[in-house]
Design an enzyme around this catalytic site. Sequence first.
Site, mmCIF file in Angstrom:
data_model
loop_
_atom_site.group_PDB
_atom_site.id
_atom_site.type_symbol
_atom_site.label_atom_id
_atom_site.label_comp_id
_atom_site.label_asym_id
_atom_site.label_seq_id
_atom_site.Cartn_x
_atom_site.Cartn_y
_atom_site.Cartn_z
ATOM 1 N N GLY A 13 0.881 -1.360 -0.045
ATOM 2 C CA GLY A 13 -0.149 -0.142 -0.047
ATOM 3 C C GLY A 13 0.875 1.589 -0.077
ATOM 4 O O GLY A 13 0.689 2.101 -0.661
ATOM 5 N N ASN A 102 -5.880 -10.285 -3.200
ATOM 6 C CA ASN A 102 -6.031 -11.397 -3.795
ATOM 7 C C ASN A 102 -7.302 -12.241 -3.340
ATOM 8 O O ASN A 102 -7.425 -13.400 -2.549
ATOM 9 C CB ASN A 102 -4.874 -12.597 -3.464
ATOM 10 C CG ASN A 102 -3.665 -12.199 -4.405
ATOM 11 O OD1 ASN A 102 -3.886 -11.841 -5.498
ATOM 12 N ND2 ASN A 102 -2.615 -12.437 -3.956
ATOM 13 N N SER A 128 -0.610 -7.393 -9.566
ATOM 14 C CA SER A 128 0.559 -8.044 -9.451
ATOM 15 C C SER A 128 1.794 -7.207 -9.639
ATOM 16 O O SER A 128 1.863 -6.506 -10.243
ATOM 17 C CB SER A 128 0.345 -9.408 -10.376
ATOM 18 O OG SER A 128 1.543 -9.972 -10.569
ATOM 19 N N GLY A 129 2.839 -8.061 -8.888
ATOM 20 C CA GLY A 129 4.122 -7.347 -9.050
ATOM 21 C C GLY A 129 4.974 -7.277 -7.724
ATOM 22 O O GLY A 129 5.951 -6.606 -7.891
ATOM 23 N N LYS A 182 -6.740 -12.823 -11.818
ATOM 24 C CA LYS A 182 -5.776 -12.584 -11.069
ATOM 25 C C LYS A 182 -5.483 -13.924 -10.326
ATOM 26 O O LYS A 182 -4.093 -14.468 -10.289
ATOM 27 C CB LYS A 182 -5.831 -11.612 -9.976
ATOM 28 C CG LYS A 182 -4.692 -11.739 -8.897
ATOM 29 C CD LYS A 182 -3.338 -11.306 -9.713
ATOM 30 C CE LYS A 182 -2.247 -11.158 -8.744
ATOM 31 N NZ LYS A 182 -1.850 -11.683 -7.530
ATOM 32 N N HIS A 185 -3.827 -16.011 -13.110
ATOM 33 C CA HIS A 185 -2.360 -15.408 -13.185
ATOM 34 C C HIS A 185 -1.412 -16.363 -12.123
ATOM 35 O O HIS A 185 -0.458 -16.660 -12.373
ATOM 36 C CB HIS A 185 -2.413 -13.882 -12.826
ATOM 37 C CG HIS A 185 -0.909 -13.397 -12.491
ATOM 38 N ND1 HIS A 185 -0.180 -13.648 -11.393
ATOM 39 C CD2 HIS A 185 0.015 -13.008 -13.491
ATOM 40 C CE1 HIS A 185 0.849 -13.124 -11.432
ATOM 41 N NE2 HIS A 185 1.259 -12.618 -12.607
ATOM 42 N N ASN A 186 -1.972 -16.113 -10.963
ATOM 43 C CA ASN A 186 -1.213 -16.941 -9.897
ATOM 44 C C ASN A 186 -0.965 -18.674 -10.075
ATOM 45 O O ASN A 186 -0.012 -19.020 -9.824
ATOM 46 C CB ASN A 186 -1.920 -16.688 -8.415
ATOM 47 C CG ASN A 186 -1.714 -15.409 -8.003
ATOM 48 O OD1 ASN A 186 -1.114 -14.358 -9.040
ATOM 49 N ND2 ASN A 186 -1.868 -14.935 -6.680
ATOM 50 N N GLU A 189 1.634 -18.730 -12.345
ATOM 51 C CA GLU A 189 2.881 -18.425 -11.798
ATOM 52 C C GLU A 189 3.220 -19.744 -10.778
ATOM 53 O O GLU A 189 4.311 -20.169 -10.851
ATOM 54 C CB GLU A 189 2.538 -17.184 -10.517
ATOM 55 C CG GLU A 189 3.573 -16.968 -9.741
ATOM 56 C CD GLU A 189 2.884 -16.154 -8.698
ATOM 57 O OE1 GLU A 189 2.615 -14.858 -9.297
ATOM 58 O OE2 GLU A 189 2.922 -16.169 -7.521
HETATM 59 C C1 6PG Z 1 1.658 -11.506 -7.617
HETATM 60 C C2 6PG Z 1 1.794 -12.677 -6.715
HETATM 61 C C3 6PG Z 1 1.363 -12.417 -5.261
HETATM 62 C C4 6PG Z 1 1.555 -13.534 -4.433
HETATM 63 C C5 6PG Z 1 0.589 -14.432 -4.214
HETATM 64 C C6 6PG Z 1 0.977 -15.874 -4.444
HETATM 65 O O1 6PG Z 1 1.127 -11.366 -8.585
HETATM 66 O O2 6PG Z 1 2.194 -10.109 -7.369
HETATM 67 O O3 6PG Z 1 1.351 -13.512 -7.170
HETATM 68 O O4 6PG Z 1 -0.031 -12.136 -5.402
HETATM 69 O O5 6PG Z 1 3.031 -13.888 -4.664
HETATM 70 O O6 6PG Z 1 0.066 -14.080 -3.020
HETATM 71 O O7 6PG Z 1 1.578 -16.156 -3.167
HETATM 72 P P1 6PG Z 1 1.701 -17.651 -2.511
HETATM 73 O O8 6PG Z 1 2.939 -18.650 -3.394
HETATM 74 O O9 6PG Z 1 2.012 -17.568 -1.125
HETATM 75 O O10 6PG Z 1 0.370 -18.378 -2.805
#
Ligand code: 6PG
Length: 471
Positions: A13, A102, A128-129, A182, A185-186, A189
């Site tokens: 924030g 999230n 994200s970021g 989002k 996205h995760n 990720e």
């Molecule tokens: C982002 C990340 C961020 C965070 C997640 C996943 O896009 O900036 O994805 O949102 O890393 O919370 O975290 P976990 O790996 O702890 O599930």
Amino acid sequence: MAHLGLVGIGVMGGAFALNLAEKGHDVSLLDRSAEKMAKVVAESDGLAGRLIACVDADAFVKSMLAPRSVLVLVPSGGPLDSVIDMLKPLLDKGDLIADLGNSNYTDTESRVAAMESVGLQFLGMGISGGAEGARNGPSIMAGGSRESWARVKGPLQDSAAKFEGDPCCDWFGPGGSGHFIKMLHNGIEYADMQLIAEAYGLMSNGLGMSAKKIGKVFQGWMDGPLNSYLIEIAAEVALAKDPKTDAAMLDVILDRAGQKGTGRWSVIEALHLGAPASMMAAAVEARNISADLETRLQMEAAFGASPKPIPKEMAPKKKTLKALEQAMVAAKVCAYAQGFEVLSRASEKFEWDLNLAAIARVWRAGCIIRSVFLDEIADVFDKGDEKHLVLSPVFQEHMKINAPALQAVASFGLINGHAVPAFAAALNYHNMRRTGRSTANMIQGLRDYFGAHTFERVDNPGEKVNGPWHD
Ligand code: 6PG
């Protein structure tokens, strides 16, 4: 007076407040900790005039001109609900709350409905970021009403990351669609990170390479199709040294992975939608199993350690490293194909009319999965090749070139006792998807045998018939 407020002046924030102020926006701040707000204002380097730290919710609301737009960056669930409950009675009709956490998209759907029923507006936005992104340009995925989006679009697009001048910040549809995107996205990720971890394991346990050498390999991959933020930081993590012992950082980090839930939610939603998500599932499961270190140690004592060095005859080092890079490309294509298929199914089911090309575009910069690869994906979807990413000419080519290496890497990994759940999931997914005559005829035969569930015949598809089993 500001039009924009920000609640939750933690690391993210605070960074986001500075970013908005730097782009010329006046922002009212609210946090339980006056110290945190004071710190942000003190470190704002000439931007302090744009930041109004408020003592309480009442002062916060009064410090903003109507219609107010309040961005909330606090943990999802209870903390977010407390902020909403605190602000709701103080806000006027037409004011807007935007949740940048999230949150689960189903909660966002409920919040949008609840807020709209009392004349307030609500947006659910994925951001994200990390803290660096929040300060210098995150990727933002918004959902909610178009009217609400129009209210905050300007400042958010100003503050977002840019890819060749385009802001990586967009509105995608109503209700919880932004948070759904989002979440996916995760999920992607998670799959990307699991592939990196498996590649690291094959190099380390299989080829006997040091963390430093592995870091150099990741650095080399930055010059090819794998160029991405996650590979860039994988190199940095592998090359870093522990200030306490001077050992490689990777050698002192305990192998117990955490997770906050978005990866797991992605898999659950994919299952509900009937979309394949085996790579995200493999990544979540790998984290789950990693977390139970005690059982792993007991099993290792009982059965012996599983990963063995990969014999040179099977995998000469130079050739194997090239194959590993190619396997990563093929597996990554599968992960993204799965991710976008989930998005496409959700769009259809919830009537969100998601623009997949626009989603790929907002992921090109600012977010954790940013990569050159997403620009290619956006091009494919722009051309209307939306059905299956892997069938588009450009991704067909990627798979034709790289899938043999995926087969080799997954195979020599498994033969030598390495756990490669994401590589194997990618290969199985690709093999299943390219099989015109699968083994599901056996499944149908069994279902019909024990439950008279019927099946279709190859010579008359469409008609449901029973087999001769019980005559
Ligand atoms: C982002 C990340 C961020 C965070 C997640 C996943 O896009 O900036 O994805 O949102 O890393 O919370 O975290 P976990 O790996 O702890 O599930």
